[in-house]
Design a protein around this motif. Structure first.
Motif, PDB file in Angstrom:
ATOM      1  N   ARG A   1       0.842  -1.201   0.000  1.00 35.72           N
ATOM      2  CA  ARG A   1       0.000   0.000   0.000  1.00 35.72           C
ATOM      3  C   ARG A   1       0.867   1.237   0.000  1.00 35.72           C
ATOM      4  O   ARG A   1       1.283   1.736   1.041  1.00 35.72           O
ATOM      5  CB  ARG A   1      -0.906  -0.013   1.217  1.00 35.72           C
ATOM      6  CG  ARG A   1      -1.881  -1.188   1.250  1.00 35.72           C
ATOM      7  CD  ARG A   1      -2.753  -1.138   2.480  1.00 35.72           C
ATOM      8  NE  ARG A   1      -3.713  -2.234   2.499  1.00 35.72           N
ATOM      9  CZ  ARG A   1      -4.609  -2.422   3.463  1.00 35.72           C
ATOM     10  NH1 ARG A   1      -4.645  -1.569   4.493  1.00 35.72           N
ATOM     11  NH2 ARG A   1      -5.441  -3.437   3.408  1.00 35.72           N
ATOM     12  N   ILE A   2       1.154   1.720  -1.179  1.00 33.66           N
ATOM     13  CA  ILE A   2       1.998   2.904  -1.322  1.00 33.66           C
ATOM     14  C   ILE A   2       1.191   3.972  -2.066  1.00 33.66           C
ATOM     15  O   ILE A   2       0.740   3.756  -3.192  1.00 33.66           O
ATOM     16  CB  ILE A   2       3.291   2.587  -2.087  1.00 33.66           C
ATOM     17  CG1 ILE A   2       4.097   1.519  -1.327  1.00 33.66           C
ATOM     18  CG2 ILE A   2       4.122   3.839  -2.280  1.00 33.66           C
ATOM     19  CD1 ILE A   2       5.349   1.102  -2.035  1.00 33.66           C
ATOM     20  N   ILE A   3       1.010   5.088  -1.421  1.00 34.62           N
ATOM     21  CA  ILE A   3       0.278   6.191  -2.035  1.00 34.62           C
ATOM     22  C   ILE A   3       1.236   7.132  -2.749  1.00 34.62           C
ATOM     23  O   ILE A   3       0.965   7.608  -3.852  1.00 34.62           O
ATOM     24  CB  ILE A   3      -0.534   6.953  -0.971  1.00 34.62           C
ATOM     25  CG1 ILE A   3      -1.539   5.999  -0.300  1.00 34.62           C
ATOM     26  CG2 ILE A   3      -1.250   8.138  -1.593  1.00 34.62           C
ATOM     27  CD1 ILE A   3      -2.333   6.642   0.810  1.00 34.62           C
ATOM     28  N   ASP A   4       2.361   7.389  -2.119  1.00 28.45           N
ATOM     29  CA  ASP A   4       3.345   8.313  -2.674  1.00 28.45           C
ATOM     30  C   ASP A   4       4.625   7.551  -2.983  1.00 28.45           C
ATOM     31  O   ASP A   4       5.223   6.933  -2.092  1.00 28.45           O
ATOM     32  CB  ASP A   4       3.630   9.442  -1.689  1.00 28.45           C
ATOM     33  CG  ASP A   4       4.594  10.473  -2.259  1.00 28.45           C
ATOM     34  OD1 ASP A   4       4.820  10.451  -3.484  1.00 28.45           O
ATOM     35  OD2 ASP A   4       5.136  11.268  -1.473  1.00 28.45           O
ATOM     36  N   ALA A   5       5.025   7.572  -4.237  1.00 29.57           N
ATOM     37  CA  ALA A   5       6.253   6.889  -4.642  1.00 29.57           C
ATOM     38  C   ALA A   5       7.465   7.785  -4.540  1.00 29.57           C
ATOM     39  O   ALA A   5       8.548   7.416  -5.004  1.00 29.57           O
ATOM     40  CB  ALA A   5       6.106   6.377  -6.071  1.00 29.57           C
ATOM     41  N   GLY A   6       7.318   8.944  -3.895  1.00 30.91           N
ATOM     42  CA  GLY A   6       8.426   9.895  -3.802  1.00 30.91           C
ATOM     43  C   GLY A   6       9.686   9.329  -3.160  1.00 30.91           C
ATOM     44  O   GLY A   6      10.787   9.477  -3.715  1.00 30.91           O
ATOM     45  N   PRO A   7       9.611   8.687  -1.986  1.00 32.05           N
ATOM     46  CA  PRO A   7      10.831   8.153  -1.363  1.00 32.05           C
ATOM     47  C   PRO A   7      11.551   7.135  -2.245  1.00 32.05           C
ATOM     48  O   PRO A   7      12.782   7.151  -2.331  1.00 32.05           O
ATOM     49  CB  PRO A   7      10.311   7.505  -0.072  1.00 32.05           C
ATOM     50  CG  PRO A   7       9.044   8.241   0.239  1.00 32.05           C
ATOM     51  CD  PRO A   7       8.442   8.566  -1.087  1.00 32.05           C
ATOM     52  N   LEU A   8      10.796   6.305  -2.904  1.00 32.60           N
ATOM     53  CA  LEU A   8      11.412   5.318  -3.776  1.00 32.60           C
ATOM     54  C   LEU A   8      12.088   5.982  -4.967  1.00 32.60           C
ATOM     55  O   LEU A   8      13.221   5.634  -5.332  1.00 32.60           O
ATOM     56  CB  LEU A   8      10.345   4.319  -4.251  1.00 32.60           C
ATOM     57  CG  LEU A   8      10.802   3.210  -5.196  1.00 32.60           C
ATOM     58  CD1 LEU A   8      11.839   2.326  -4.525  1.00 32.60           C
ATOM     59  CD2 LEU A   8       9.609   2.377  -5.656  1.00 32.60           C
ATOM     60  N   LEU A   9      11.401   6.942  -5.564  1.00 29.34           N
ATOM     61  CA  LEU A   9      11.991   7.654  -6.698  1.00 29.34           C
ATOM     62  C   LEU A   9      13.208   8.460  -6.281  1.00 29.34           C
ATOM     63  O   LEU A   9      14.180   8.573  -7.034  1.00 29.34           O
ATOM     64  CB  LEU A   9      10.938   8.572  -7.327  1.00 29.34           C
ATOM     65  CG  LEU A   9       9.820   7.867  -8.100  1.00 29.34           C
ATOM     66  CD1 LEU A   9       8.772   8.871  -8.534  1.00 29.34           C
ATOM     67  CD2 LEU A   9      10.394   7.136  -9.307  1.00 29.34           C
ATOM     68  N   SER A  10      13.170   9.014  -5.073  1.00 29.72           N
ATOM     69  CA  SER A  10      14.321   9.770  -4.571  1.00 29.72           C
ATOM     70  C   SER A  10      15.552   8.867  -4.469  1.00 29.72           C
ATOM     71  O   SER A  10      16.655   9.274  -4.852  1.00 29.72           O
ATOM     72  CB  SER A  10      13.991  10.385  -3.213  1.00 29.72           C
ATOM     73  OG  SER A  10      15.113  11.055  -2.683  1.00 29.72           O
ATOM     74  N   MET A  11      15.363   7.651  -3.976  1.00 32.70           N
ATOM     75  CA  MET A  11      16.482   6.719  -3.885  1.00 32.70           C
ATOM     76  C   MET A  11      17.040   6.402  -5.265  1.00 32.70           C
ATOM     77  O   MET A  11      18.268   6.382  -5.467  1.00 32.70           O
ATOM     78  CB  MET A  11      16.040   5.433  -3.184  1.00 32.70           C
ATOM     79  CG  MET A  11      17.105   4.361  -3.079  1.00 32.70           C
ATOM     80  SD  MET A  11      16.464   2.749  -2.538  1.00 32.70           S
ATOM     81  CE  MET A  11      15.568   2.239  -4.018  1.00 32.70           C
ATOM     82  N   ILE A  12      16.148   6.191  -6.234  1.00 29.30           N
ATOM     83  CA  ILE A  12      16.589   5.813  -7.572  1.00 29.30           C
ATOM     84  C   ILE A  12      17.304   6.973  -8.261  1.00 29.30           C
ATOM     85  O   ILE A  12      18.383   6.808  -8.858  1.00 29.30           O
ATOM     86  CB  ILE A  12      15.385   5.342  -8.412  1.00 29.30           C
ATOM     87  CG1 ILE A  12      14.789   4.065  -7.801  1.00 29.30           C
ATOM     88  CG2 ILE A  12      15.795   5.101  -9.853  1.00 29.30           C
ATOM     89  CD1 ILE A  12      13.523   3.606  -8.466  1.00 29.30           C
ATOM     90  N   GLN A  13      16.720   8.172  -8.158  1.00 24.09           N
ATOM     91  CA  GLN A  13      17.314   9.326  -8.841  1.00 24.09           C
ATOM     92  C   GLN A  13      18.640   9.742  -8.216  1.00 24.09           C
ATOM     93  O   GLN A  13      19.595  10.068  -8.928  1.00 24.09           O
ATOM     94  CB  GLN A  13      16.316  10.488  -8.827  1.00 24.09           C
ATOM     95  CG  GLN A  13      15.081  10.231  -9.680  1.00 24.09           C
ATOM     96  CD  GLN A  13      14.040  11.317  -9.537  1.00 24.09           C
ATOM     97  OE1 GLN A  13      14.113  12.148  -8.622  1.00 24.09           O
ATOM     98  NE2 GLN A  13      13.040  11.322 -10.417  1.00 24.09           N
ATOM     99  N   MET A  14      18.704   9.709  -6.885  1.00 23.95           N
ATOM    100  CA  MET A  14      19.944  10.093  -6.224  1.00 23.95           C
ATOM    101  C   MET A  14      21.046   9.057  -6.440  1.00 23.95           C
ATOM    102  O   MET A  14      22.234   9.370  -6.365  1.00 23.95           O
ATOM    103  CB  MET A  14      19.719  10.290  -4.723  1.00 23.95           C
ATOM    104  CG  MET A  14      18.756  11.422  -4.385  1.00 23.95           C
ATOM    105  SD  MET A  14      19.348  13.033  -4.972  1.00 23.95           S
ATOM    106  CE  MET A  14      20.802  13.241  -3.947  1.00 23.95           C
ATOM    107  N   SER A  15      20.628   7.814  -6.726  1.00 23.99           N
ATOM    108  CA  SER A  15      21.622   6.760  -6.968  1.00 23.99           C
ATOM    109  C   SER A  15      22.071   6.710  -8.413  1.00 23.99           C
ATOM    110  O   SER A  15      23.062   6.037  -8.723  1.00 23.99           O
ATOM    111  CB  SER A  15      21.039   5.396  -6.584  1.00 23.99           C
ATOM    112  OG  SER A  15      20.624   5.377  -5.236  1.00 23.99           O
TER     113      SER A  15
END
Length: 534
Positions: free
Chosen positions: A376-390
């Motif tokens: 149950r994920i409403i906001d994918a921001g944290p996941l995208l932040s990890m991917i973009q910063m990596s």
């Protein structure tokens, strides 16, 4: 006395000169005659002469009966002797024929390869029949070949799957495996129920296995078995800690809740694959496994309910981690104070672990190529932040959400995905993502494809939680690299025709472009339809 003289047995055929038995007796002896009822029912009294005649007939009959019974007994014995001889000759003939069988021409090295192929899963201690134990009883050659192949006995499985078993047989098999395997590395599976672990014979046999811990390269065990070993015999726990399990590379612990059990493996510095399931990971335990490349933690209680678990210590303890699976764990994670880099992580699977999503912005995974996210994920921001910063390039992506919003957020940022697997709660959410991938971005030839590198698409849809309509949208061309589309949809019977027409357009569209579309629409009964009619 005609009736009496007819019963005279003196006229039997003579015995055969060759075999000594009566010749033609079955055809020449008349059938038994009926009793002279006329005489018995009359008031006839035999005279002295008649009495002598009758006594003579009875005496002759008794002699004939005795002779025939003797001959029948001899014939039965002769028949048994002939049957026994026939069986022996047949058995001897089959034995001689088996010597010509091609299996006897197999060289020993090829026979060993066949054994490895058949018994690749290891040696089962609880099997009633079959398995490698029957090989030892085939012939002396097979037994010698099997016993002289240590690797054949190196996978020991002591996993109870029978309610009734013979402890002595199980213990003897365990000791045989330890003997035949000699000094080769061992793969050990220990999973016993309370009924088996409480048996003294089984306990001593398991201790024998633990005494060979320096040979373990693979260990899978349930918490009951392991905790018993360490609780009942402290010298074994000390031995494991002292020797350090130098060869142990794979550790799978299930149902382990004891700090003592975890600490027994602190010296296993060669571990590169660790799986923890249905257990408790103590917050005071410092993971000493710096060479671990694959870590799977599922359905575990992480730390205590009153304290937050410092997951940063876990990641820092495993700098060479390449594959991480974190699924259905109960925990409260402490915030990561600084960035943690998992420089070698390539595969990441996160299943229903919202706490882990919160700390993802502090993770750096530059080599990540495979990502699987479910929950149950409403906001994918944290996941995208990890991917973009990596600055990593995700090539294989699997998403399982309840809505299309987080899925579209992720897909809009990941343009290098080649293999995509989708599983959304509603069929409308899946269709929204599918339309964005195939049609919407190319209406009137405007804009690039959402995933220009996509080669394979798998979509699992479910319409049973919603009844809204969905439209196919505008047709256009698919991305050039795309070569396979797989879709599976679940729907109620009363909605089947509607969705079948909708996805029929997709199949026709794939045929026009020469792209195979593997689509399955599975219908189930609507449990609410009868209730609505009532």
């Amino acid at each position: 006395m005609e009736n009496l003289t007819d019963l005279d047995l003196h006229h039997l055929p003579p015995p055969c000169s060759k075999c000594g038995y009566l010749s033609g007796i079955l055809s020449k002896v008349p059938p038994p005659m009926e009793a002279p009822t006329s005489l018995l029912r009359s008031q006839y009294l035999p005279s002295t002469t008649d009495r002598m005649t009758i006594q003579s007939i009875v005496s002759s009959g008794n002699i004939a009966i005795q002779s025939l019974e003797t001959q029948l007994s001899e014939l039965k014995m002769a028949t048994r002797l002939l049957q026994s001889r026939l069986s022996n000759i047949r058995r001897h003939t089959e034995f001689q024929r088996s010597l010509l069988s091609p299996v006897h021409q197999l060289p020993n090295d090829l026979l060993v390869e066949i054994f490895f192929y058949v018994f690749h899963t290891g040696v089962d201690m609880f099997t009633r029949s079959g398995d490698i134990w029957n090989v030892l009883q085939v012939c002396a050659r097979w037994r010698n070949v099997a016993q002289d192949t240590p690797l054949l006995w190196s996978k020991i499985t002591v996993a109870q799957h029978l309610e009734k078993f013979q402890p002595c047989t199980v213990a003897a098999r365990i000791r045989s495996c330890l003997e035949y395997s000699r000094e080769v590395p061992l793969s050990v599976t220990l999973a016993l129920a309370d009924a088996a672990i409480s048996d003294r014979t089984i306990q001593h046999a398991i201790k024998d296995v633990v005494n060979h811990a320096h040979r373990w390269t693979y260990l899978a065990t349930g918490g009951t078995t392991l905790c018993f070993i360490l609780r009942e015999d402290t010298t074994i726990a000390t031995l494991i800690q002292q020797e350090g399990l130098p060869n142990l590379r794979t550790l799978k612990l299930m149902g382990c809740h004891s700090y003592t059990a975890y600490s027994a493996f602190q010296g296993a510095t060669a571990l590169d694959d660790v799986s923890l399931c249905y257990g408790t990971v103590p917050d005071a335990f410092a993971f000493p496994w710096t060479n671990v490349r694959r870590l799977s933690v599922g359905l575990c209680n992480i730390g205590s309910s009153s304290r937050e678990f410092d997951i940063s210590s876990l990641f820092c303890a495993m700098p060479h981690l390449e594959d991480l699976e974190w699924a259905h764990n109960r925990h409260r994670l402490r915030a990561i104070p600084s960035v943690i880099t998992l420089a070698y992580l390539r595969d990441l699977r996160v299943v229903r672990s919202p706490e882990l999503h919160k700390i993802m912005p502090m993770l750096r995974v530059p080599c990540l190529t495979t990502l699987e996210v479910e929950g149950r994920i409403i906001d994918a921001g944290p996941l995208l932040s990890m991917i973009q910063m990596s600055t990593c390039v995700i090539e294989r992506l699997s998403l399982s959400f309840e809505s299309s919003t987080p899925a579209l957020q992720i897909l809009e940022k990941l343009h290098g995905v080649k293999i995509l697997s989708l599983s959304l709660t509603t069929i409308e959410a899946s269709w929204e993502v599918l339309s964005s991938l195939i049609w919407d971005s190319m209406i009137n030839s405007k804009g690039p494809f959402l995933l220009p590198s996509l080669r394979q698409l798998e979509d699992i849809m479910d319409s049973r939680s919603s009844s809204a309509n969905a439209n196919a949208g505008s047709r256009n061309s698919l991305p050039a690299p795309l070569c396979l589309v797989k879709c599976m949809a679940y729907t109620y019977e009363d909605e089947y025709d509607e969705y079948d027409d909708m996805f029929g357009d997709l199949e026709e569209f794939g045929e026009e472009l020469g792209i195979p579309v593997d689509f399955q629409l599975i219908k189930t009964k609507n449990p609410y339809s009868d209730r609505d009619e009532d």
